[in-house]
Design a protein around this motif. Structure first.
Motif, mmCIF file in Angstrom:
data_model
loop_
_atom_site.group_PDB
_atom_site.id
_atom_site.type_symbol
_atom_site.label_atom_id
_atom_site.label_comp_id
_atom_site.label_asym_id
_atom_site.label_seq_id
_atom_site.Cartn_x
_atom_site.Cartn_y
_atom_site.Cartn_z
ATOM 1 N N GLU A 198 -41.085 45.222 7.056
ATOM 2 C CA GLU A 198 -39.924 45.445 6.203
ATOM 3 C C GLU A 198 -40.339 45.646 4.745
ATOM 4 O OE1 GLU A 198 -36.752 45.817 7.280
ATOM 5 O OE2 GLU A 198 -37.584 45.705 9.304
ATOM 6 N N VAL A 199 -41.369 44.947 4.306
ATOM 7 C CA VAL A 199 -41.878 45.146 2.948
ATOM 8 C C VAL A 199 -42.434 46.564 2.796
ATOM 9 C CG1 VAL A 199 -43.701 44.484 1.324
ATOM 10 C CG2 VAL A 199 -42.349 42.713 2.458
ATOM 11 N N GLU A 200 -43.168 47.024 3.792
ATOM 12 C CA GLU A 200 -43.724 48.376 3.740
ATOM 13 C C GLU A 200 -42.621 49.426 3.703
ATOM 14 O OE1 GLU A 200 -48.072 47.880 5.889
ATOM 15 O OE2 GLU A 200 -46.344 48.437 7.118
ATOM 16 N N LEU A 201 -41.554 49.192 4.489
ATOM 17 C CA LEU A 201 -40.426 50.125 4.471
ATOM 18 C C LEU A 201 -39.780 50.161 3.086
ATOM 19 C CD1 LEU A 201 -38.619 49.471 7.879
ATOM 20 C CD2 LEU A 201 -39.981 51.460 7.231
ATOM 21 N N ALA A 202 -39.593 48.980 2.489
ATOM 22 C CA ALA A 202 -38.962 48.903 1.180
ATOM 23 C C ALA A 202 -39.823 49.538 0.094
ATOM 24 C CB ALA A 202 -38.659 47.445 0.834
ATOM 25 N N ALA A 203 -41.145 49.347 0.201
ATOM 26 C CA ALA A 203 -42.065 49.865 -0.824
ATOM 27 C C ALA A 203 -42.452 51.312 -0.583
ATOM 28 C CB ALA A 203 -43.319 49.006 -0.874
ATOM 29 N N GLY A 204 -42.355 51.751 0.653
ATOM 30 C CA GLY A 204 -42.741 53.117 0.982
ATOM 31 C C GLY A 204 -44.239 53.327 1.069
ATOM 32 N N CYS A 205 -44.990 52.219 1.271
ATOM 33 C CA CYS A 205 -46.444 52.345 1.403
ATOM 34 C C CYS A 205 -46.991 51.119 2.124
ATOM 35 C CB CYS A 205 -47.105 52.495 0.037
ATOM 36 S SG CYS A 205 -46.888 51.088 -1.066
ATOM 37 N N ASP A 261 -52.039 48.908 0.171
ATOM 38 C CA ASP A 261 -51.876 49.732 -1.023
ATOM 39 C C ASP A 261 -51.090 48.986 -2.100
ATOM 40 O OD1 ASP A 261 -53.257 51.721 0.241
ATOM 41 O OD2 ASP A 261 -51.497 52.947 0.718
ATOM 42 N N ILE A 262 -50.098 48.194 -1.669
ATOM 43 C CA ILE A 262 -49.336 47.389 -2.639
ATOM 44 C C ILE A 262 -50.283 46.421 -3.331
ATOM 45 C CG2 ILE A 262 -47.415 45.783 -2.951
ATOM 46 C CD1 ILE A 262 -46.173 46.902 -0.400
ATOM 47 N N PHE A 263 -51.149 45.778 -2.546
ATOM 48 C CA PHE A 263 -52.125 44.847 -3.123
ATOM 49 C C PHE A 263 -53.049 45.558 -4.099
ATOM 50 C CE2 PHE A 263 -50.815 41.655 -0.198
ATOM 51 C CZ PHE A 263 -51.428 40.457 -0.559
ATOM 52 N N ASN A 264 -53.576 46.710 -3.671
ATOM 53 C CA ASN A 264 -54.568 47.409 -4.484
ATOM 54 C C ASN A 264 -53.983 47.974 -5.772
ATOM 55 O OD1 ASN A 264 -56.543 46.894 -2.577
ATOM 56 N ND2 ASN A 264 -56.260 48.847 -1.519
ATOM 57 N N VAL A 265 -52.749 48.470 -5.708
ATOM 58 C CA VAL A 265 -52.152 49.147 -6.867
ATOM 59 C C VAL A 265 -51.405 48.175 -7.778
ATOM 60 C CG1 VAL A 265 -50.493 50.898 -7.602
ATOM 61 C CG2 VAL A 265 -51.973 51.334 -5.619
ATOM 62 N N TYR A 266 -50.633 47.270 -7.165
ATOM 63 C CA TYR A 266 -49.744 46.413 -7.960
ATOM 64 C C TYR A 266 -50.210 44.958 -8.029
ATOM 65 C CZ TYR A 266 -46.679 50.442 -7.324
ATOM 66 O OH TYR A 266 -46.164 51.708 -7.305
ATOM 67 N N GLY A 267 -51.065 44.538 -7.092
ATOM 68 C CA GLY A 267 -51.550 43.173 -7.095
ATOM 69 C C GLY A 267 -50.740 42.253 -6.197
ATOM 70 N N GLU A 268 -51.325 41.083 -5.929
ATOM 71 C CA GLU A 268 -50.682 40.153 -5.000
ATOM 72 C C GLU A 268 -49.373 39.589 -5.551
ATOM 73 O OE1 GLU A 268 -51.568 36.099 -2.397
ATOM 74 O OE2 GLU A 268 -53.112 36.901 -3.720
ATOM 75 N N GLU A 269 -49.308 39.339 -6.847
ATOM 76 C CA GLU A 269 -48.089 38.751 -7.410
ATOM 77 C C GLU A 269 -46.882 39.653 -7.190
ATOM 78 O OE1 GLU A 269 -46.371 37.011 -11.674
ATOM 79 O OE2 GLU A 269 -48.486 37.577 -11.473
ATOM 80 N N ALA A 270 -47.065 40.947 -7.397
ATOM 81 C CA ALA A 270 -45.979 41.895 -7.181
ATOM 82 C C ALA A 270 -45.591 41.941 -5.708
ATOM 83 C CB ALA A 270 -46.385 43.285 -7.667
#
Length: 203
Positions: free
Chosen positions: A55-62, A66-75
């Motif tokens: 569901e997180v991947e659907l919401a983020a679109g990636c 990639d969320i970890f690498n681009v935005y970091g764990e906190e995001a």
């Protein structure tokens, strides 16, 4: 009182089903089997199944990595909390969460308030064997020593996972056998904690 079940009781859990009074949330480390067990558990209980990572991947679109690498764990954790909160407001279902979800104070409190949590506890050898075939784990993507990292995560996270309402060991066994033991543990917990809502559907 917390129910800890690692062996079959006299009742045949494969014939047991009930109406859960709250959403069932599965917690545990990567490789514990939350998604595979969750899908079968939801089918047995005749409710929907959701996976918070998906569901997180659907919401983020990636993908999560990639969320970890681009935005970091906190995001990622912030977005994950919003997704879990949204899912917990939906009708009763089974929800498999990511390995770090229950470590987030806000997510953990939301789960405690609105759901029944089940920790799928696995030993180190079982986890190493299961995750060694996967390449989509952010914490293991570039790791050469899965065992060392998993052992560290066990030391950090298991004390927090132990706050779950129900604890069930995941063993080297067919998935349906683990589902049976989860069903039995949940039935015992719901009968004790929600006696007026404990309604068997089939025996």
């Amino acid at each position: 009182m917390k129910q800890v079940v690692s062996n079959f009781a006299a009742i045949n859990p494969s014939q047991l089903s009930f109406r859960p009074p709250k959403t069932i949330v599965l917690v545990g480390l990567m490789g514990a089997g939350k998604t595979s067990i969750g899908r079968r558990l939801a089918k047995r209980l005749e409710v929907e199944f959701f996976d918070s990572d998906h569901e997180v991947e659907l919401a983020a679109g990636c993908p999560i990595k990639d969320i970890f690498n681009v935005y970091g764990e906190e995001a990622f954790r912030s977005g994950e909390y919003r997704v879990i909160s949204r899912l917990l407001d939906q009708p009763v279902h089974v929800l498999a969460t990511g390995g770090g979800s229950f470590m987030n104070d806000k997510s953990r409190e939301a789960i405690k308030e609105k759901a029944i949590s089940v920790w799928l506890r696995a030993d180190l050898d079982t986890l190493v064997a299961r995750v060694s075939r996967r390449t989509d784990r952010p914490f293991l993507e570039d790791a050469s020593n899965h065992r060392e990292i998993l052992e560290q995560l066990i030391n950090e996270r298991y004390p927090v996972y132990s706050e779950a309402d129900v604890v069930v060991e995941t063993l080297d066994e067919p998935t349906n056998a683990t589902v049976d033991r989860v069903i039995l543990a949940l039935a015992n917990y719901i009968r004790d904690q929600y006696p007026t809502e404990y309604i068997l559907k089939t025996i």
